[in-house]
Motif scaffolding. Structure first.
Motif, PDB file in Angstrom:
ATOM      1  N   ALA A  89       0.837  -1.199   0.000  1.00 14.83           N
ATOM      2  CA  ALA A  89       0.000   0.000   0.000  1.00 14.83           C
ATOM      3  C   ALA A  89       0.872   1.249   0.000  1.00 14.83           C
ATOM      4  O   ALA A  89       0.551   2.240  -0.668  1.00 14.83           O
ATOM      5  N   PHE A  90       1.988   1.208   0.745  1.00 15.27           N
ATOM      6  CA  PHE A  90       2.925   2.335   0.734  1.00 15.27           C
ATOM      7  C   PHE A  90       3.514   2.539  -0.659  1.00 15.27           C
ATOM      8  O   PHE A  90       3.650   3.671  -1.136  1.00 15.27           O
ATOM      9  N   MET A  91       3.882   1.460  -1.325  1.00 15.14           N
ATOM     10  CA  MET A  91       4.461   1.567  -2.660  1.00 15.14           C
ATOM     11  C   MET A  91       3.447   2.122  -3.654  1.00 15.14           C
ATOM     12  O   MET A  91       3.776   2.981  -4.478  1.00 15.14           O
ATOM     13  N   SER A  92       2.209   1.634  -3.567  1.00 12.72           N
ATOM     14  CA  SER A  92       1.153   2.157  -4.444  1.00 12.72           C
ATOM     15  C   SER A  92       0.898   3.629  -4.158  1.00 12.72           C
ATOM     16  O   SER A  92       0.675   4.426  -5.080  1.00 12.72           O
ATOM     17  N   SER A  93       0.946   3.990  -2.882  1.00 16.85           N
ATOM     18  CA  SER A  93       0.761   5.390  -2.502  1.00 16.85           C
ATOM     19  C   SER A  93       1.819   6.267  -3.143  1.00 16.85           C
ATOM     20  O   SER A  93       1.522   7.349  -3.678  1.00 16.85           O
ATOM     21  N   TRP A  94       3.043   5.805  -3.090  1.00 15.70           N
ATOM     22  CA  TRP A  94       4.173   6.569  -3.628  1.00 15.70           C
ATOM     23  C   TRP A  94       3.993   6.796  -5.126  1.00 15.70           C
ATOM     24  O   TRP A  94       4.262   7.888  -5.640  1.00 15.70           O
ATOM     25  N   ILE A  95       3.540   5.762  -5.826  1.00 18.69           N
ATOM     26  CA  ILE A  95       3.348   5.863  -7.279  1.00 18.69           C
ATOM     27  C   ILE A  95       2.188   6.795  -7.609  1.00 18.69           C
ATOM     28  O   ILE A  95       2.309   7.709  -8.441  1.00 18.69           O
ATOM     29  N   LEU A  96       1.059   6.592  -6.955  1.00 25.22           N
ATOM     30  CA  LEU A  96      -0.141   7.364  -7.290  1.00 25.22           C
ATOM     31  C   LEU A  96      -0.060   8.808  -6.829  1.00 25.22           C
ATOM     32  O   LEU A  96      -0.714   9.686  -7.393  1.00 25.22           O
ATOM     33  N   ALA A  97       0.752   9.072  -5.798  1.00 24.02           N
ATOM     34  CA  ALA A  97       0.909  10.455  -5.335  1.00 24.02           C
ATOM     35  C   ALA A  97       1.553  11.323  -6.408  1.00 24.02           C
ATOM     36  O   ALA A  97       1.355  12.542  -6.432  1.00 24.02           O
ATOM     37  N   LYS A  98       2.322  10.705  -7.307  1.00 23.05           N
ATOM     38  CA  LYS A  98       2.994  11.443  -8.378  1.00 23.05           C
ATOM     39  C   LYS A  98       2.198  11.445  -9.678  1.00 23.05           C
ATOM     40  O   LYS A  98       2.593  12.093 -10.648  1.00 23.05           O
ATOM     41  N   SER A  99       1.065  10.731  -9.712  1.00 24.70           N
ATOM     42  CA  SER A  99       0.317  10.571 -10.947  1.00 24.70           C
ATOM     43  C   SER A  99      -0.592  11.772 -11.223  1.00 24.70           C
ATOM     44  O   SER A  99      -1.191  12.341 -10.306  1.00 24.70           O
ATOM     45  N   THR A 100      -0.676  12.125 -12.501  1.00 28.25           N
ATOM     46  CA  THR A 100      -1.588  13.194 -12.916  1.00 28.25           C
ATOM     47  C   THR A 100      -2.788  12.622 -13.669  1.00 28.25           C
ATOM     48  O   THR A 100      -3.551  13.364 -14.287  1.00 28.25           O
ATOM     49  N   ALA A 101      -2.952  11.301 -13.612  1.00 26.65           N
ATOM     50  CA  ALA A 101      -4.076  10.665 -14.295  1.00 26.65           C
ATOM     51  C   ALA A 101      -5.405  11.193 -13.760  1.00 26.65           C
ATOM     52  O   ALA A 101      -5.518  11.565 -12.590  1.00 26.65           O
ATOM     53  N   LYS A 102      -6.412  11.205 -14.604  1.00 23.47           N
ATOM     54  CA  LYS A 102      -7.710  11.792 -14.250  1.00 23.47           C
ATOM     55  C   LYS A 102      -8.332  11.116 -13.048  1.00 23.47           C
ATOM     56  O   LYS A 102      -8.933  11.763 -12.181  1.00 23.47           O
ATOM     57  N   ALA A 103      -8.210   9.790 -12.958  1.00 23.09           N
ATOM     58  CA  ALA A 103      -8.833   9.039 -11.872  1.00 23.09           C
ATOM     59  C   ALA A 103      -7.912   8.858 -10.667  1.00 23.09           C
ATOM     60  O   ALA A 103      -8.287   8.186  -9.706  1.00 23.09           O
ATOM     61  N   ALA A 104      -6.717   9.457 -10.702  1.00 21.84           N
ATOM     62  CA  ALA A 104      -5.737   9.217  -9.642  1.00 21.84           C
ATOM     63  C   ALA A 104      -6.252   9.630  -8.269  1.00 21.84           C
ATOM     64  O   ALA A 104      -5.977   8.975  -7.264  1.00 21.84           O
ATOM     65  N   SER A 105      -7.009  10.746  -8.207  1.00 21.84           N
ATOM     66  CA  SER A 105      -7.502  11.205  -6.910  1.00 21.84           C
ATOM     67  C   SER A 105      -8.449  10.192  -6.285  1.00 21.84           C
ATOM     68  O   SER A 105      -8.437   9.970  -5.070  1.00 21.84           O
ATOM     69  N   ILE A 106      -9.279   9.551  -7.120  1.00 19.77           N
ATOM     70  CA  ILE A 106     -10.199   8.520  -6.609  1.00 19.77           C
ATOM     71  C   ILE A 106      -9.416   7.311  -6.122  1.00 19.77           C
ATOM     72  O   ILE A 106      -9.695   6.751  -5.060  1.00 19.77           O
ATOM     73  N   TRP A 107      -8.427   6.889  -6.912  1.00 22.01           N
ATOM     74  CA  TRP A 107      -7.603   5.754  -6.503  1.00 22.01           C
ATOM     75  C   TRP A 107      -6.889   6.043  -5.187  1.00 22.01           C
ATOM     76  O   TRP A 107      -6.823   5.180  -4.314  1.00 22.01           O
ATOM     77  N   ARG A 108      -6.351   7.253  -5.060  1.00 19.34           N
ATOM     78  CA  ARG A 108      -5.629   7.608  -3.837  1.00 19.34           C
ATOM     79  C   ARG A 108      -6.557   7.558  -2.626  1.00 19.34           C
ATOM     80  O   ARG A 108      -6.174   7.066  -1.561  1.00 19.34           O
ATOM     81  N   GLU A 109      -7.753   8.088  -2.779  1.00 22.43           N
ATOM     82  CA  GLU A 109      -8.704   8.096  -1.667  1.00 22.43           C
ATOM     83  C   GLU A 109      -9.092   6.677  -1.264  1.00 22.43           C
ATOM     84  O   GLU A 109      -9.242   6.384  -0.069  1.00 22.43           O
TER      85      GLU A 109
END
Length: 365
Positions: A89-109
């Motif tokens: 989960a930490f690794m996924s967090s690190w990746i998605l925190a840098k993402s500008t993809a449209k759905a990234a905010s939903i994935w992060r939440e």
């Protein structure tokens, strides 16, 4: 340098330590291992502590903390040999925190709240720890903004429990990272157990629907894996500390020739060697954590140095812990056998000791 922890970091350590001691007992761990190997209930308890949200910013429902706090958490989970995949989960967090993809905010939440478990599916058969070895491919779909991904990924942590995967695949522009839902009809999973009782899966994607996370696939993947290595180092410290404490307790209680085993000088020397290796490993774990925000070259070299030192320490402490317990140390009822299996698994994850020695040698040429 000041290596003292702040009061907030000490409070975080105490909260996780209390949960491990009260809620994740050795008996509960063995019960989970006999049933499925992983427990969504346990992961929900970790989420209730806010741990999956540790690295996310407050705008994503996170705690806005950093690598040192992550290290503190992983050390305490290591002491309880907690096998739930918080590291991923930490690794996924690190990746998605840098993402500008449209759905990234939903994935992060979703990850921050603990409602979704997202793991990295990056390793391929025959790749031998090399991140650049990627045969999976992704092509733009004929309709819609998504992609079509085909490939094989092995040793996917918690593959049969995860809700989605972050998968590297080659595009016409190079390696990129994609989000793939586990329930996609193009995804097939075959799960099995690892040495330490956890579960992994082989993932087969055949035209699976994928959503682009980032086109900077290789560099982002390398950063995430380096973070994972820092997590493993911290967890290994916790496991080794717990194992050493168990050895000391056993040597003081078990008697031979009418005296405690702890009175024999030869055994005391072996315990001293274990303690020395533990402290060497601890210093390198701190190094790996503190270098996570440095330049890619410095970061990667530092985590390889740490993983090499941790590998040496885990092998020595694990073997000595078993030997000092004698035959009972090999039984499933004895906790040191579980410490040993976890240390062995950690030593092989994200590159074994020999692999990281090679990485260090290559960097010095």
């Amino acid at each position: 340098m000041d290596f003292d922890f702040s009061s907030e970091q000490d409070q975080l350590r105490e909260a996780v330590s209390n949960w491990v001691r009260r809620s994740y007992t050795f008996e509960r761990r063995r019960q989970i291992e006999r049933s499925s190997g992983l427990s969504k209930e346990v992961y929900a308890e970790l989420a209730a502590l806010g741990l999956p949200a540790l690295l996310f910013g407050e705008e994503d429902g996170g705690m806005g903390l950093g690598p040192v706090e992550m290290m503190v958490v992983m050390e305490e989970l290591g002491r309880g040999i907690v096998r739930e995949p918080l590291m991923h989960a930490f690794m996924s967090s690190w990746i998605l925190a840098k993402s500008t993809a449209k759905a990234a905010s939903i994935w992060r939440e979703d990850i921050a709240s603990g409602s979704s478990l997202v793991v990295l599916a990056y390793q391929e058969p025959g790749a031998r720890y090399e991140l650049s070895s990627c045969a999976a491919t992704a092509t733009p779909a004929e309709s819609g903004p998504h992609w079509s991904l085909t490939g094989q990924k092995s040793l996917v942590a918690a593959g049969d429990e995860a809700d989605a995967f972050i998968v590297p695949a080659n595009t016409a522009q190079g390696m990129a990272l994609f989000w793939v839902d586990r329930n996609d009809p193009g995804v097939a999973l075959h799960s099995y157990r690892t040495l330490d009782g956890a579960r992994v899966a082989h993932l087969s994607a055949n035209g699976a629907t994928a959503h682009l996370i980032t086109e900077e696939g290789h560099s982002t993947l390398q950063t995430a894996v380096d973070l994972g290595i820092a997590c493993i180092c911290a967890e290994g410290i916790g496991v080794m500390e717990a194992m050493l404490a168990q050895v000391l307790e056993y040597l003081n209680v078990r008697k031979q020739f009418g005296v405690p085993l702890a009175s024999f000088q030869a055994l005391r020397h072996r315990v001293a060697d274990m303690k020395t290796q533990l402290e060497l490993a601890r210093s390198m774990s701190y190094l790996a954590t503190l270098k996570l925000n440095d330049s890619p070259e410095e970061r990667h070299l530092s985590v390889s140095r740490a993983k090499y030192q941790l590998g040496c320490a885990m092998r020595l402490i694990g073997q000595q812990g078993i030997q000092l317990h004698g035959g009972i140390g090999m039984t499933d009822e004895c906790v040191v056998s579980h410490y040993f299996k976890r240390l062995t698994q950690l030593e092989m994850t994200f590159g074994d000791t020999a692999y990281h020695l090679g990485q260090m040698s290559a960097a010095c040429r």
